[in-house]
Design an enzyme around this catalytic site. Structure first.
Site, PDB file in Angstrom:
ATOM      1  N   ASP A  30      52.283  52.599   8.522  1.00  0.00           N
ATOM      2  CA  ASP A  30      51.741  53.954   8.667  1.00  0.00           C
ATOM      3  C   ASP A  30      51.053  54.314   7.356  1.00  0.00           C
ATOM      4  O   ASP A  30      51.532  53.961   6.281  1.00  0.00           O
ATOM      5  CB  ASP A  30      52.853  54.972   8.982  1.00  0.00           C
ATOM      6  CG  ASP A  30      52.282  56.245   9.614  1.00  0.00           C
ATOM      7  OD1 ASP A  30      52.594  56.508  10.789  1.00  0.00           O
ATOM      8  OD2 ASP A  30      51.483  56.931   8.938  1.00  0.00           O
ATOM      9  N   THR A 120      47.598  56.231  24.207  1.00  0.00           N
ATOM     10  CA  THR A 120      46.958  56.568  25.480  1.00  0.00           C
ATOM     11  C   THR A 120      45.457  56.616  25.249  1.00  0.00           C
ATOM     12  O   THR A 120      44.979  57.475  24.508  1.00  0.00           O
ATOM     13  CB  THR A 120      47.473  57.919  25.992  1.00  0.00           C
ATOM     14  OG1 THR A 120      48.896  57.840  26.056  1.00  0.00           O
ATOM     15  CG2 THR A 120      46.922  58.220  27.378  1.00  0.00           C
ATOM     16  N   GLU A 156      52.861  53.516  27.529  1.00  0.00           N
ATOM     17  CA  GLU A 156      54.248  53.955  27.474  1.00  0.00           C
ATOM     18  C   GLU A 156      54.430  55.170  28.377  1.00  0.00           C
ATOM     19  O   GLU A 156      53.493  55.902  28.615  1.00  0.00           O
ATOM     20  CB  GLU A 156      54.686  54.267  26.040  1.00  0.00           C
ATOM     21  CG  GLU A 156      53.827  55.232  25.266  1.00  0.00           C
ATOM     22  CD  GLU A 156      53.804  56.639  25.869  1.00  0.00           C
ATOM     23  OE1 GLU A 156      52.696  57.213  25.855  1.00  0.00           O
ATOM     24  OE2 GLU A 156      54.828  57.085  26.385  1.00  0.00           O
ATOM     25  N   CYS A 283      51.010  65.387  25.989  1.00  0.00           N
ATOM     26  CA  CYS A 283      50.448  64.414  26.935  1.00  0.00           C
ATOM     27  C   CYS A 283      49.757  64.995  28.163  1.00  0.00           C
ATOM     28  O   CYS A 283      48.600  64.691  28.425  1.00  0.00           O
ATOM     29  CB  CYS A 283      51.550  63.453  27.383  1.00  0.00           C
ATOM     30  SG  CYS A 283      52.157  62.446  26.042  1.00  0.00           S
ATOM     31  N   LYS A 343      59.666  71.782  25.271  1.00  0.00           N
ATOM     32  CA  LYS A 343      60.807  71.515  26.160  1.00  0.00           C
ATOM     33  C   LYS A 343      62.012  71.301  25.280  1.00  0.00           C
ATOM     34  O   LYS A 343      61.870  71.137  24.066  1.00  0.00           O
ATOM     35  CB  LYS A 343      60.540  70.302  27.039  1.00  0.00           C
ATOM     36  CG  LYS A 343      60.421  69.007  26.309  1.00  0.00           C
ATOM     37  CD  LYS A 343      60.295  67.881  27.294  1.00  0.00           C
ATOM     38  CE  LYS A 343      60.587  66.582  26.637  1.00  0.00           C
ATOM     39  NZ  LYS A 343      60.561  65.469  27.565  1.00  0.00           N
TER      40      LYS A 343
HETATM   41  C1  UDX Z   1      55.411  63.183  29.466  1.00  0.00           C
HETATM   42  C2  UDX Z   1      55.711  62.167  30.561  1.00  0.00           C
HETATM   43  O1  UDX Z   1      56.870  62.555  31.252  1.00  0.00           O
HETATM   44  C3  UDX Z   1      55.939  60.808  29.941  1.00  0.00           C
HETATM   45  O2  UDX Z   1      56.138  59.824  30.954  1.00  0.00           O
HETATM   46  C4  UDX Z   1      54.721  60.406  29.122  1.00  0.00           C
HETATM   47  O3  UDX Z   1      54.919  59.216  28.490  1.00  0.00           O
HETATM   48  C5  UDX Z   1      54.427  61.470  28.113  1.00  0.00           C
HETATM   49  O4  UDX Z   1      54.279  62.728  28.715  1.00  0.00           O
HETATM   50  P1  UDX Z   1      56.779  64.612  27.730  1.00  0.00           P
HETATM   51  O5  UDX Z   1      55.490  65.285  27.486  1.00  0.00           O
HETATM   52  O6  UDX Z   1      57.602  64.194  26.583  1.00  0.00           O
HETATM   53  O7  UDX Z   1      56.534  63.299  28.656  1.00  0.00           O
HETATM   54  O8  UDX Z   1      57.673  65.632  28.563  1.00  0.00           O
HETATM   55  P2  UDX Z   1      58.134  65.858  30.054  1.00  0.00           P
HETATM   56  O9  UDX Z   1      59.601  65.714  30.114  1.00  0.00           O
HETATM   57  O10 UDX Z   1      57.326  65.088  30.965  1.00  0.00           O
HETATM   58  O11 UDX Z   1      57.791  67.416  30.227  1.00  0.00           O
HETATM   59  C6  UDX Z   1      56.463  67.830  30.132  1.00  0.00           C
HETATM   60  C7  UDX Z   1      56.374  69.318  30.386  1.00  0.00           C
HETATM   61  O12 UDX Z   1      56.598  69.603  31.757  1.00  0.00           O
HETATM   62  C8  UDX Z   1      57.389  70.142  29.604  1.00  0.00           C
HETATM   63  O13 UDX Z   1      56.759  71.294  29.117  1.00  0.00           O
HETATM   64  C9  UDX Z   1      58.426  70.505  30.661  1.00  0.00           C
HETATM   65  O14 UDX Z   1      59.041  71.739  30.372  1.00  0.00           O
HETATM   66  C10 UDX Z   1      57.559  70.640  31.915  1.00  0.00           C
HETATM   67  N1  UDX Z   1      58.268  70.405  33.176  1.00  0.00           N
HETATM   68  C11 UDX Z   1      58.834  69.185  33.402  1.00  0.00           C
HETATM   69  C12 UDX Z   1      58.309  71.430  34.133  1.00  0.00           C
HETATM   70  O15 UDX Z   1      57.806  72.523  33.931  1.00  0.00           O
HETATM   71  N2  UDX Z   1      58.936  71.182  35.326  1.00  0.00           N
HETATM   72  C13 UDX Z   1      59.501  69.968  35.605  1.00  0.00           C
HETATM   73  O16 UDX Z   1      60.053  69.815  36.697  1.00  0.00           O
HETATM   74  C14 UDX Z   1      59.472  68.944  34.606  1.00  0.00           C
END
Ligand code: UDX
Ligand code: UDX
Length: 463
Positions: A30, A120, A156, A283, A343
């Site tokens: 890094d 990505t 990933e 993401c 989250k």
């Molecule tokens: C996401 C994808 O899940 C993962 O596979 C990818 O590699 C990266 O992006 P991440 O962004 O870490 O992961 O969080 P994730 O758990 O997917 O939640 C994303 C958002 O959706 C959060 O703000 C969460 O609060 C929201 N969410 C998730 C909802 O509002 N409702 C749900 O049922 C699930």
């Protein structure tokens, strides 16, 4: 195997520590000296459950450096996991990927190395990286590479907060390359995970009944598109349940019951049907924008993915509208926001709904108080202006407040002594933006309970 990972962010560090834990000699590069010093000291520059424990457990197979010359020359596999932030036109910014690829090419020495895109990247980037590597290799080595490397994609799917479990116990592993030797090497690298033949870390036991992981071994473009298709679909699913939630609110249905009844259909599945203030994070927003941008290059409309973004965006303004319905006036009101991370179980604030909601309330003249049990320090660094409204003590968020908005479903807030705080508020009104609180208990102790869509539930004393 000898592995090198460029970039020690969520993806790079989680991948490195996991591969080292499996026994691969892993060198992490890094450019950020401070991060490398922190990691050399055995500490994690990011908040991710269990990562520091596994970092220590795998330390004999881990090397941290800022020097490409240390990690690249003898590597069998080089992962590029640098950031690809979103540009204004929706496309990812590939400048970091380009400079990483050029530095990798300069230091390649082995007979054959697989260079893997873990970041990505837009569909077609594999070929783009291949061209950059070829050109840079010839420039630095004075001759053509002649098969000394090949490019692969290995998207990933890890989620922040469960990154290690998602890496060691994934739903599938996707590898893509137009070079068979690369696919074979990556297959070999991931064998312990594919067969689940490794001894699980004590902190992360193997899920019950898990015996093997499916491998999707395909071509470069398909692997790159799988990443976007999967993320856009998850974003879509969340926006869909939020759209259904609005209808449920009008017809008097309970959206969680609707989600349960719908999710039991094996073709639909129960996960990612939690309604609320919508998705955030590094993401979903970026990947849906990139997918739309790629499609538009081919003049392809993307009404479904676009709608998912629009529905999600509107959820944030809807929070203010819901409060307006209840308070009638926002100007001068004091509103407390519980949760700033996008989250729970992460300190990541990227595209967090709470930040937009805070700014919208300020624009409407409200006074706001903000709290997060983990992300406060990062918030002070990344949101210095809004940080003026941060409260260290959760009781200060309730004190004299006209309403509380729960934006992140930290267990910390579920377990709060809500009865103690109700009398300190001007009006005990709570908008549960994540359906994570017990409405019966709250109305019992005197709160007026709101969600994004269902009619308000008055305090028991008023019914
Ligand atoms: C996401 C994808 O899940 C993962 O596979 C990818 O590699 C990266 O992006 P991440 O962004 O870490 O992961 O969080 P994730 O758990 O997917 O939640 C994303 C958002 O959706 C959060 O703000 C969460 O609060 C929201 N969410 C998730 C909802 O509002 N409702 C749900 O049922 C699930
Ligand atoms: C559907 C629902 O599946 C069922 O739950 C509901 O009770 C009645 O309607 P059916 O009409 O039998 O059942 O059709 P289904 O087998 O689900 O397929 C519907 C159409 O979608 C078919 O033309 C099928 O070819 C097509 N389809 C299905 C796809 O194009 N892609 C798929 O992945 C699945």
């Amino acid at each position: 195997m000898k592995v090198c990972v460029v970039g020690t962010g969520y993806v790079g560090l989680t991948t490195s520590v996991s591969l080292a834990f499996l026994g691969h000699d892993t060198t992490c590069i890094d450019l950020d000296n401070q991060k490398i010093d922190t990691l050399r000291g055995g500490h994690c520059p990011i908040y991710e459950p269990h990562l520091e424990a596994l970092l220590e457990q795998a330390s004999s197979h881990l090397t941290f450096t800022t020097e490409y010359a240390v990690g690249v020359p003898d590597a069998d596999v080089v992962f590029i996991a640098v950031q690809t932030p979103q540009l204004d036109n929706g496309n990812p910014d590939l400048q970091y990927l380009r400079s990483a690829a050029e530095s990798v090419a300069q230091h390649l020495r082995g007979d054959f190395t697989v260079v893997v895109n873990k970041s990505t990247v837009p569909i077609g980037s594999g070929n783009w990286v291949d061209a950059i590597l070829r050109e840079a290799y010839e420039r630095h080595h004075g001759h053509r590479p002649d098969g000394r490397f090949a490019v692969a994609s290995n998207p990933e799917f890890l989620r922040e907060g469960t990154a290690l479990a998602d890496t060691l116990y994934p739903d599938r592993i996707v590898i893509g390359s137009d070079n068979q030797k690369s696919l074979d090497l990556l297959n070999q690298l991931y064998r312990p995970i594919l067969n689940q033949s490794f001894t699980p870390p004590t902190v992360l036991p193997r899920p019950a009944g898990m015996s093997a992981v499916p491998l999707v071994s395909t071509d470069l473009a398909s692997a790159e598109l799988i990443k976007y298709a999967a993320n856009a679909f998850l974003a879509l699913k969340i926006s869909y349940i939020n759209e259904i939630a609005a209808i449920a609110g009008k017809v008097g249905a309970d959206v969680r019951e609707v989600a349960r009844g719908t999710g039991l259909d094996a073709r639909i599945g129960p996960r990612f049907l939690n309604p609320g203030i919508g998705w955030g994070g590094s993401c979903f927003g970026k990947d849906t924008a990139a997918l739309i941008a790629t499609a538009s290059e081919y003049h392809l409309p993307t009404p479904i993915v676009t709608a998912a973004r629009d529905v999600n965006h509107r959820q944030r303004t809807k929070v203010v509208d819901r409060l307006l319905d209840e308070l009638h006036i926002i100007k001068g009101r004091k509103v407390g926001i519980l949760g700033l991370a996008f989250k729970p179980d992460t300190d990541d604030l990227r595209d967090s709904p709470a930040i937009d909601i805070a700014n919208l309330l300020l624009e409407r003249g409200a006074r706001i108080t903000l709290h997060d049990p983990v992300a406060a320090n990062r918030f002070r660094r990344e949101q210095p202006t809004l940080a003026e409204h941060l409260a260290d003590r959760v009781e200060d968020v309730f004190d004299d407040a006209d309403a509380i908005v729960v934006a992140t479903e930290w267990s910390h807030y579920r377990d709060l002594d809500w009865a103690k705080f109700a009398p300190t508020m001007r009006s005990p009104l709570v908008l549960d933006g994540r359906h994570c609180l017990d409405a019966d208990r709250l109305t019992e102790i005197g709160y007026r309970y709101l969600t994004m869509t269902a009619p308000a539930i008055p305090p028991r004393s008023q019914t």
